[in-house]
Design a protein around this motif. Structure first.
Motif, PDB file in Angstrom:
ATOM      1  N   ALA A 241       0.828  -1.208   0.000  1.00  0.00           N
ATOM      2  CA  ALA A 241       0.000   0.000   0.000  1.00  0.00           C
ATOM      3  C   ALA A 241       0.859   1.254   0.000  1.00  0.00           C
ATOM      4  O   ALA A 241       1.835   1.357   0.756  1.00  0.00           O
ATOM      5  N   THR A 242       0.495   2.209  -0.870  1.00  0.00           N
ATOM      6  CA  THR A 242       1.163   3.506  -0.901  1.00  0.00           C
ATOM      7  C   THR A 242       0.488   4.431   0.106  1.00  0.00           C
ATOM      8  O   THR A 242      -0.523   4.079   0.735  1.00  0.00           O
ATOM      9  N   ALA A 243       1.059   5.637   0.235  1.00  0.00           N
ATOM     10  CA  ALA A 243       0.468   6.610   1.160  1.00  0.00           C
ATOM     11  C   ALA A 243      -0.958   6.955   0.740  1.00  0.00           C
ATOM     12  O   ALA A 243      -1.851   7.135   1.574  1.00  0.00           O
ATOM     13  N   LYS A 244      -1.190   7.053  -0.562  1.00  0.00           N
ATOM     14  CA  LYS A 244      -2.536   7.349  -1.068  1.00  0.00           C
ATOM     15  C   LYS A 244      -3.483   6.194  -0.780  1.00  0.00           C
ATOM     16  O   LYS A 244      -4.647   6.400  -0.408  1.00  0.00           O
ATOM     17  N   ASP A 245      -2.997   4.951  -0.955  1.00  0.00           N
ATOM     18  CA  ASP A 245      -3.828   3.778  -0.670  1.00  0.00           C
ATOM     19  C   ASP A 245      -4.194   3.711   0.811  1.00  0.00           C
ATOM     20  O   ASP A 245      -5.331   3.377   1.174  1.00  0.00           O
ATOM     21  N   LYS A 246      -3.252   4.049   1.675  1.00  0.00           N
ATOM     22  CA  LYS A 246      -3.517   4.023   3.111  1.00  0.00           C
ATOM     23  C   LYS A 246      -4.567   5.064   3.494  1.00  0.00           C
ATOM     24  O   LYS A 246      -5.456   4.803   4.314  1.00  0.00           O
ATOM     25  N   ARG A 247      -4.435   6.260   2.906  1.00  0.00           N
ATOM     26  CA  ARG A 247      -5.416   7.317   3.205  1.00  0.00           C
ATOM     27  C   ARG A 247      -6.812   6.908   2.731  1.00  0.00           C
ATOM     28  O   ARG A 247      -7.810   7.114   3.432  1.00  0.00           O
ATOM     29  N   ALA A 248      -6.909   6.321   1.535  1.00  0.00           N
ATOM     30  CA  ALA A 248      -8.203   5.867   1.016  1.00  0.00           C
ATOM     31  C   ALA A 248      -8.784   4.761   1.888  1.00  0.00           C
ATOM     32  O   ALA A 248      -9.992   4.714   2.128  1.00  0.00           O
ATOM     33  N   LEU A 249      -7.915   3.847   2.372  1.00  0.00           N
ATOM     34  CA  LEU A 249      -8.395   2.758   3.219  1.00  0.00           C
ATOM     35  C   LEU A 249      -8.926   3.293   4.544  1.00  0.00           C
ATOM     36  O   LEU A 249      -9.958   2.822   5.047  1.00  0.00           O
ATOM     37  N   ARG A 250      -8.235   4.291   5.115  1.00  0.00           N
ATOM     38  CA  ARG A 250      -8.706   4.878   6.376  1.00  0.00           C
ATOM     39  C   ARG A 250     -10.070   5.545   6.194  1.00  0.00           C
ATOM     40  O   ARG A 250     -10.965   5.422   7.046  1.00  0.00           O
ATOM     41  N   GLN A 251     -10.254   6.266   5.094  1.00  0.00           N
ATOM     42  CA  GLN A 251     -11.539   6.919   4.835  1.00  0.00           C
ATOM     43  C   GLN A 251     -12.645   5.895   4.588  1.00  0.00           C
ATOM     44  O   GLN A 251     -13.777   6.059   5.048  1.00  0.00           O
ATOM     45  N   LEU A 252     -12.331   4.840   3.877  1.00  0.00           N
ATOM     46  CA  LEU A 252     -13.331   3.812   3.596  1.00  0.00           C
ATOM     47  C   LEU A 252     -13.701   3.050   4.853  1.00  0.00           C
ATOM     48  O   LEU A 252     -14.863   2.656   5.049  1.00  0.00           O
ATOM     49  N   ALA A 253     -12.737   2.854   5.743  1.00  0.00           N
ATOM     50  CA  ALA A 253     -12.988   2.087   6.967  1.00  0.00           C
ATOM     51  C   ALA A 253     -13.904   2.816   7.938  1.00  0.00           C
ATOM     52  O   ALA A 253     -14.490   2.184   8.834  1.00  0.00           O
ATOM     53  N   THR A 254     -14.033   4.126   7.785  1.00  0.00           N
ATOM     54  CA  THR A 254     -14.914   4.869   8.691  1.00  0.00           C
ATOM     55  C   THR A 254     -16.373   4.484   8.511  1.00  0.00           C
ATOM     56  O   THR A 254     -17.197   4.778   9.378  1.00  0.00           O
TER      57      THR A 254
END
Length: 263
Positions: A241-254
């Protein structure tokens, strides 16, 4: 039927009920106190009630708009379940006939009654910010303008086809939806024989890219929600996971939570 039979011996004249102040009812009840020792003879006990009917909770809002581009009217019908049925009409006859703000308001009022009758609605609450039209409909004000008399006569015919109507004057700030519909119709030039389908308005609370789920290059046998579950359970990210992928995963997990072992 029992009411009808018992009331036939009285000479009762029915008149339109006018609005009264609450204090009048209170004063009347205070002047006729009932002592605790008085026996009340209830000729119609509750167990004899077969059915109780009430006003339908259909609500309708209307408004008109006039500007340098033209004239338009908007109607919003809200069902008992909260469904919104909207209509927006451009008054194309304004170039051939003199049109005033009052005429536009009458056109809007007539459109909402016709819309309700087409749907078979006979009981309804009417909301609008045109104080003059609502007053004239209820007979409290006279229609002195010659150009409005025909409108008023037709309006009375439509009102007579309803079982019950309730009128409420609302401020323009609370009538914004139909005001927007009327303004939309007044500024848009719609060609003849062109049909505009109902307008769908949605509320979106999540960024569009948060719905993105990339296609896997290979099938690893894991469910699509594996990364979300792992992140919520362990706080871990996928290995690549890249930094962008991690940010998207955090937003989706909410949008998810884990209850027991279930996501």
């Amino acid at each position: 039927m029992r009411w009808l039979v018992l009331l036939t011996e009285f000479d009762i004249h029915y008149v339109t009920k006018k609005s009264i102040r609450e204090s009048i009812v209170v004063d009347h009840l205070a002047s006729l106190p009932v002592s605790d020792g008085r026996v009340i003879d209830d000729d119609f006990p509750d167990e004899d009630v077969v059915v109780v009917t009430s006003l339908s909770s259909w609500r309708i809002y209307f408004d008109g708009a006039a500007n340098h581009s033209g004239y338009g009217i908007g109607v919003l019908l809200i069902s008992p379940h909260g469904d919104h049925i909207s209509r927006s009409v451009c008054l194309a006859f304004s170039d051939r006939h003199p049109t005033t703000n009052n005429i536009v308001e009458y056109e809007a009022c007539i459109l909402r009654l016709e819309t309700a009758l087409q749907l078979g609605i006979k009981q309804m609450e009417v909301f609008g910010d045109s104080h003059m039209v609502l007053r004239q409909i209820q007979g409290e004000w006279k229609t002195r303008d010659v150009k409005l008399r025909s409108y008023h006569a037709y309006l009375e015919l439509l009102v007579g086809r309803f079982d019950d109507l309730r009128y409420t004057n609302v401020p323009r700030a609370q009538n914004q939806f139909v005001d927007a519909l009327a303004t939309l119709a007044s500024i848009i030039d719609i060609l003849e024989n062109i049909v505009v389908r109902p307008l769908l308005i949605e509320s979106r609370f999540v960024l569009a890219h948060c719905y993105l789920i990339g296609e896997a290059e290979f099938d690893d046998g894991l469910p699509w929600y594996h990364d979300i579950y792992k992140f919520l359970r362990l706080g871990a990210y996928p290995e690549a996971a890249t930094a962008k992928d991690k940010r998207a995963l955090r937003q989706l997990a909410t949008r998810f939570m884990i209850y027991g072992e279930t996501l």
